[in-house]
Design a protein around this motif. Structure first.
Motif, PDB file in Angstrom:
ATOM      1  N   PRO A  44       0.799  -1.220   0.000  1.00  0.00           N
ATOM      2  CA  PRO A  44       0.000   0.000   0.000  1.00  0.00           C
ATOM      3  C   PRO A  44       0.832   1.270   0.000  1.00  0.00           C
ATOM      4  O   PRO A  44       0.322   2.348  -0.318  1.00  0.00           O
ATOM      5  N   ASP A  45       2.125   1.179   0.340  1.00  0.00           N
ATOM      6  CA  ASP A  45       2.954   2.386   0.304  1.00  0.00           C
ATOM      7  C   ASP A  45       3.841   2.448  -0.939  1.00  0.00           C
ATOM      8  O   ASP A  45       4.805   3.220  -0.996  1.00  0.00           O
TER       9      ASP A  45
ATOM     10  N   CYS B 184       4.217   2.879  -5.339  1.00  0.00           N
ATOM     11  CA  CYS B 184       3.681   3.795  -6.352  1.00  0.00           C
ATOM     12  C   CYS B 184       2.354   3.243  -6.862  1.00  0.00           C
ATOM     13  O   CYS B 184       2.238   2.042  -7.109  1.00  0.00           O
ATOM     14  N   GLN B 185       1.373   4.113  -7.025  1.00  0.00           N
ATOM     15  CA  GLN B 185       0.053   3.635  -7.408  1.00  0.00           C
ATOM     16  C   GLN B 185       0.035   3.170  -8.867  1.00  0.00           C
ATOM     17  O   GLN B 185       0.496   3.881  -9.759  1.00  0.00           O
TER      18      GLN B 185
ATOM     19  N   SER C 105       1.287  -0.180  -5.516  1.00  0.00           N
ATOM     20  CA  SER C 105       0.020  -0.183  -4.780  1.00  0.00           C
ATOM     21  C   SER C 105      -1.119  -0.122  -5.780  1.00  0.00           C
ATOM     22  O   SER C 105      -0.976   0.449  -6.865  1.00  0.00           O
TER      23      SER C 105
ATOM     24  N   GLY D  59      -4.064   1.110  -4.647  1.00  0.00           N
ATOM     25  CA  GLY D  59      -4.956   2.125  -4.089  1.00  0.00           C
ATOM     26  C   GLY D  59      -4.609   2.453  -2.656  1.00  0.00           C
ATOM     27  O   GLY D  59      -3.840   1.741  -2.000  1.00  0.00           O
ATOM     28  N   ASP D  60      -5.171   3.537  -2.186  1.00  0.00           N
ATOM     29  CA  ASP D  60      -4.888   4.003  -0.832  1.00  0.00           C
ATOM     30  C   ASP D  60      -5.787   3.316   0.192  1.00  0.00           C
ATOM     31  O   ASP D  60      -6.660   3.937   0.810  1.00  0.00           O
ATOM     32  N   TYR D  61      -5.590   2.026   0.355  1.00  0.00           N
ATOM     33  CA  TYR D  61      -6.314   1.225   1.331  1.00  0.00           C
ATOM     34  C   TYR D  61      -5.502  -0.033   1.593  1.00  0.00           C
ATOM     35  O   TYR D  61      -4.564  -0.330   0.849  1.00  0.00           O
TER      36      TYR D  61
END
Length: 225
Positions: A88-89, A91-92, A131, A133-135
């Protein structure tokens, strides 16, 4: 293109890789997806691959030795372009990143669990952290499946219509235009006339305008970039 997925839950990936586009790509010999059970590289009789974190705190941390053993074995068999850790940390993941990865030949994907993996694995072996997404999810298996699907569909010959992927959302930094199919009139809801006109230049212009409008309404951040 070959993907080697390292995980403690290989069964979780059986279904995503055994259906639809990913299944066809493997049958055509366009991609090879191999799932490795991390517990096979455990060094204790219980086949455990996690331990308590140094410094205390909640949760368990995945140990360095099993990951290192598996990665080293794979690297002894072939060269790898990337060793990716789903985190999760990281690059998206976006379409540009998927396009770049589709040009690679061999990729290892590490699936974390628990509180994470020993930082030394990330420092020594990992070349890219991604990642979706931010979850936070329970593990890296589902993100790994998402990554593989996003990349494999871009390999030439995987899709029956190779131009289809070129018109997907995000390929031109815009969302895709609305799409329609038969019937042309459903309970009074009609397909835009321009799509029935046969004038391809007019259709292409309409689709671009609709893509721009949809992106401005739903994802203005893409236009800012």
């Amino acid at each position: 293109m070959r993907f080697d997925i390292i995980t403690v839950l290989p069964g979780l990936l059986e279904s995503p890789f055994a259906h639809s586009i990913l299944q066809r790509a493997q049958k055509k010999g366009l991609t090879e997806i191999v799932v490795h059970n991390l517990r096979s590289y455990a060094t204790n009789k219980h086949k455990s691959v996690d331990d308590y974190p140094y410094g205390g705190g909640s949760g368990m941390v995945m140990q360095i030795a099993p990951f290192a053993a598996c990665i080293e074995k794979l690297k002894s068999e072939r060269e790898y372009d990337e060793i990716i850790f789903m985190s999760p940390d990281g690059c998206q993941l976006n379409q540009s990143m998927a396009n770049g990865l589709a040009l690679k030949k061999n990729v290892i994907v590490l699936c974390g669990h628990y509180k994470g993996i020993d930082q030394r694995i990330r420092d020594i072996y990992v070349t890219k952290e991604i990642s979706i997404g931010d979850y936070v999810l329970s593990g890296g298996e589902l993100p790994a499946a998402v990554l593989v699907d996003a990349v494999v569909r871009l390999i030439p010959g995987v899709l029956s219509d190779e131009t289809s992927a070129l018109s997907d959302s995000f390929q031109g930094d815009l969302l895709d235009a609305p799409v329609y199919t038969r019937p042309a009139d459903w309970n009074g809801h009609k397909v835009p006339y321009v799509l029935l006109s046969g004038n391809q230049a007019m259709i292409d212009n309409w689709r671009y305008e609709q893509s721009l409008l949809r992106t401005r309404e739903r994802r203005p951040d893409l236009l800012d970039e």
